[in-house]
Design an enzyme around this catalytic site. Structure first.
Site, PDB file in Angstrom:
ATOM      1  CD1 TRP A 193      -8.608  10.691 -36.977  1.00  0.00           C
ATOM      2  CD2 TRP A 193      -9.631   9.947 -35.151  1.00  0.00           C
ATOM      3  NE1 TRP A 193      -8.344   9.346 -36.874  1.00  0.00           N
ATOM      4  CE2 TRP A 193      -8.973   8.867 -35.746  1.00  0.00           C
ATOM      5  CE3 TRP A 193     -10.360   9.729 -33.982  1.00  0.00           C
ATOM      6  CZ2 TRP A 193      -9.013   7.571 -35.216  1.00  0.00           C
ATOM      7  CZ3 TRP A 193     -10.382   8.446 -33.459  1.00  0.00           C
ATOM      8  CH2 TRP A 193      -9.717   7.390 -34.066  1.00  0.00           C
ATOM      9  CB  CYS A 239      -1.592   0.936   6.353  1.00  0.00           C
ATOM     10  SG  CYS A 239      -1.436   0.285   4.679  1.00  0.00           S
ATOM     11  CD  GLU A 263      -1.446   3.845   3.939  1.00  0.00           C
ATOM     12  OE1 GLU A 263      -2.583   4.091   4.366  1.00  0.00           O
ATOM     13  OE2 GLU A 263      -1.232   3.087   2.960  1.00  0.00           O
ATOM     14  N   GLY A 280     -28.237  10.495 -24.531  1.00  0.00           N
ATOM     15  CA  GLY A 280     -29.456  11.168 -24.109  1.00  0.00           C
ATOM     16  C   GLY A 280     -30.306  10.306 -23.202  1.00  0.00           C
ATOM     17  CG  HIS A 335      -1.987  -1.085   1.129  1.00  0.00           C
ATOM     18  ND1 HIS A 335      -2.903  -1.315   2.125  1.00  0.00           N
ATOM     19  CD2 HIS A 335      -2.278  -1.987   0.147  1.00  0.00           C
ATOM     20  CE1 HIS A 335      -3.713  -2.301   1.786  1.00  0.00           C
ATOM     21  NE2 HIS A 335      -3.345  -2.726   0.579  1.00  0.00           N
ATOM     22  CB  SER A 370     -17.313  10.699 -35.360  1.00  0.00           C
ATOM     23  OG  SER A 370     -16.982   9.322 -35.369  1.00  0.00           O
ATOM     24  NE  ARG A 422     -11.562   3.756 -25.659  1.00  0.00           N
ATOM     25  CZ  ARG A 422     -11.473   3.484 -26.952  1.00  0.00           C
ATOM     26  NH1 ARG A 422     -10.494   2.689 -27.399  1.00  0.00           N
ATOM     27  NH2 ARG A 422     -12.346   3.997 -27.804  1.00  0.00           N
TER      28      ARG A 422
END
Length: 357
Positions: free
Chosen positions: A170, A84, A52, A296, A50, A168, A184
């Site tokens: 680019w 931790c 810490e 939408g 982790h 679309s 992503r």
């Protein structure tokens, strides 16, 4: 360096775990002694040490009486790593500054344990920023039984996702496309509407420098489930799983080629039901990349938690395809106002990240 500066640094460090630590949260940590940084680290990989532990490595006796600044409450349980809190107590730290409490009941309780050992604790420094960074993680503890839904759209200045011919590629520039691949990598799944899947024939894979620990699933939301058997999605099911989330009746032929390609088909009457079934299958977060009708419908249903808006400096006009279709039109006083989580340039484009309150 002040404690506020150190927390800002801890949150910045935490981003380096994006795409690698889920389902764990993003966490960064800094060790301060008399305003000087003597250690820093972040949670880099699921199952590994982790933040810490990374920050305290090599500090040794120098940590005694020092301050630990960390973006998440230190854990107090034995999981894939030891608690931790034990590490903090063993190093003799005098003060711990935390951005946000851990919502996970299994891991929580660390702050109370530290206080019981005479360690001064301050909670809430840059809490909003830390919670925004871990919005997807926090969503898992809200009891909604659906994935964290992020909508990403690249549009023109007049909110069009494609020109009048339907093209679309680019709208956005290379920097924005690089950012999208990085984005992503931090989601369990990437979703699009059926029309977008057919017209764009996108592969919806992660192709940037960051390699996600778990390859995101590809989800197509469609009424009929019709996709060309030669589409990139169906031709690449061995690279990443494909799910057809269908809200209408599909043809027997569609079911045949879906089965042959190894595609999973889920059925639901509406988007909320489809999202619930995705959640039941283990999808805790999904990045929706269009099209306008799907965007939408999600917004109208109150199903979008975050909106990544990439705006390109170009006008496409009234005959171009709008980004949002079917969104209700409330009066101004009744309209929801979203919270701006981030705003910055991506090359010539502009990124705006908005969270639903």
């Amino acid at each position: 360096m002040t404690e506020l500066d150190a927390m800002r640094r801890a949150i910045q460090l935490a981003w380096q775990g994006w795409g690698r630590v889920a389902p764990n949260p993003l966490v960064g940590a800094v060790v301060l002694r008399e305003g000087n940084v003597i250690g820093e680290g972040f949670h880099a990989e699921f199952g590994h040490r982790h933040a810490e532990a990374a920050a305290l490595e090599g500090v040794g006796t120098g940590a005694e009486g020092a301050t630990l600044v960390v973006s998440l409450e230190p854990c107090a349980h034995h999981g894939k790593q030891p608690p931790c809190t034990e590490l903090v107590i063993q190093h003799g730290l005098a003060r711990v500054v935390v951005a946000m409490a851990d919502p996970n009941p299994v891991a929580a309780g660390g702050l109370d344990l530290l206080r019981a050992h005479g360690i001064t604790v301050e909670l809430g420094v840059m809490q909003a920023e830390a919670e925004s960074q871990n919005a997807s993680f926090l969503h898992q503890f809200k009891g909604l039984r659906r994935p964290f839904v992020a909508l990403k759209l690249s549009t023109s200045l007049d909110s069009r996702i494609a020109d009048r011919a339907g093209s679309s590629r680019w709208i956005s520039g290379p920097e924005a496309r690089e950012y999208v691949h990085w984005l992503r990598a931090g989601f369990d799944a990437i979703g699009v509407g059926g029309r977008t899947a057919r017209v764009d024939d996108a592969s919806l894979t992660v192709r940037g420098e960051l390699v996600p620990r778990c390859t995101p699933k590809r989800v197509v939301f469609t009424r009929t489930g019709e996709l060309s058997p030669t589409s990139r999605l169906l031709m690449t099911t061995t690279e990443a799983p494909v799910i057809l989330a269908r809200s209408g009746a599909g043809s027997l032929g569609m079911m045949d080629y879906a089965d042959a390609a190894g595609v999973t088909v889920i059925q639901g009457e509406e988007l909320a039901e489809l999202l619930s079934k995705l959640w039941q299958s283990g999808v805790t977060s999904i990045l929706i990349e269009g099209g306008g009708e799907l965007a939408g419908s999600l917004l109208a249903g109150g199903l979008v938690d975050r909106f990544y808006w990439i705006q390109a400096p170009v006008w496409l006009g009234d005959r171009a395809i709008p980004a949002f279709q079917g969104v209700p039109a409330p009066l101004l006083g009744a309209a929801d106002r979203w919270h701006v989580a981030e705003r910055r340039p991506l090359g010539a484009d502009t990124l705006l990240v908005l969270d639903r309150r």
